[in-house]
Design a protein around this motif. Structure first.
Motif: not given
Ligand code: C2E
Ligand code: MG
Ligand code: MG
Ligand code: MG
Length: 278
Positions: A41, A44, A96, A99-100, A103-104, A264-265
């Motif tokens: 995983s 960040y 990845q 993909r993120d 959201e960022l 990320l969450t």
């Protein structure tokens, strides 16, 4: 012969090597399995400007091992480089991050920094492979900072200069990671397309009045200013360090004092709390 009595040292030595080789063989197999079983995983870690605004985040790899728990990249990156597994692993990281990215971006974070290993850069297809991934996810290269260490520049594996030029021409930003710890000459700062210098945390941890690396750190900041490079100080852990760096015209900061790496969450709630406290 090695088992001859009275030769304890040699026996210790051989069993040590055997253990190391065994562990490597095991790890090699496990990394392969881990990729298949989605045990990797990203976390960040924010990079801040002097107003404590997040200007970027760095993606850092974590391995959730079923028995050993979370394993740090320090434990497996160099092994993955030796076995070549850094190629599929590095590809996974890049995908990845893409993909993120939406959201960022929604959180107002304009760029993501990704760490690269020398082996990745040494592959002639590296750049076009990245372009395919960017296309697939609709990410533009300007949104990404590629972090490389100085050692890449002297490594025999890579023809780093032409690869970096190609990556930079496409629009990626290039950062030198762990600046000041490598063995390359300073000449590359002028000759290569570099946007950012990240001062290694071993210097940052030792600045402040009368401390050992104060002079070198000041000099590194001066070089960066002279060459109009952006500087990020890594591993900022105390207010004293932050103050010293700010007083010497460092504009960007990363470290446990400001924020640890997080999933990320958690980044979302971190930003919410930050705006509440502001
Ligand atoms: P790095 O790129 O220099 O990343 C900074 C490291 O310092 C991270 O360790 C980060 O968690 C840690 N750090 C941040 N702030 C502080 C602080 O205030 N104090 C201290 N003591 N440490 C701090 P991490 O995540 O264990 O990563 C270690 C190294 O592994 C990275 O160093 C990078 O070279 C490598 N790495 C991590 N992810 C990847 C990846 O996706 N690909 C490749 N090729 N290498 C990676
Ligand atoms: Mg880095
Ligand atoms: Mg570093
Ligand atoms: Mg590093």
């Amino acid at each position: 012969k090695a088992k001859r009595r009275g030769n304890d040292n040699f026996e210790w030595f051989t069993s040590d090597i055997n253990e190391k080789v065994e562990r490597h063989v095991l790890m090699r197999h496990e990394i392969q399995e881990a990729l298949k079983n989605e045990q990797f995983s990203l976390v960040y870690q924010p990079i801040f400007d002097s107003n404590k605004q997040i200007t970027s985040v760095e993606a850092l790899l974590r391995w959730h091992h079923p028995e050993q728990g979370v394993i740090s990249p320090i434990e497996f990156i160099s092994l993955a480089e030796h076995t070549g597994q850094i190629i599929p692993l590095g590809r996974w990281v890049f995908e990845q991050v893409c993909r993120d990215m939406p959201e960022l971006q929604a959180l107002g974070i304009p760029t993501i920094a990704v760490n690269l290993s020398p082996l990745q850069l040494s592959r002639s297809r590296f750049c076009s492979d990245l372009e395919v991934i960017l296309d697939t996810y609709g990410v533009s290269p300007e949104q990404l900072v590629l972090e490389i260490t100085e050692n890449v520049l002297v490594s025999e594996l890579t023809n780093a200069s032409s690869m970096l030029n190609e990556l930079h021409r496409i629009g990626f930003k290039i950062a030198i990671d762990d600046f000041g710890t490598g063995y390359s000459s300073l000449r590359y700062l002028q000759e290569l397309p570099i946007d950012i210098l990240k001062i290694d945390k071993s210097f940052v941890n030792d600045v402040g009045e009368g401390k050992k690396y104060e002079g070198i750190t000041r000099a590194m900041l001066a070089i960066a200013q002279e060459l109009q490079l952006r500087v990020v100080a890594e591993g900022v852990e105390t207010e004293d360090q932050l103050t010293f760096l700010k007083n010497h015209h460092c504009l960007y900061f990363q470290g446990y004092l400001l924020a640890k790496p997080m999933p990320l969450t958690n980044l979302q709630s971190f930003l919410q709390n930050q705006s509440v406290n502001a």
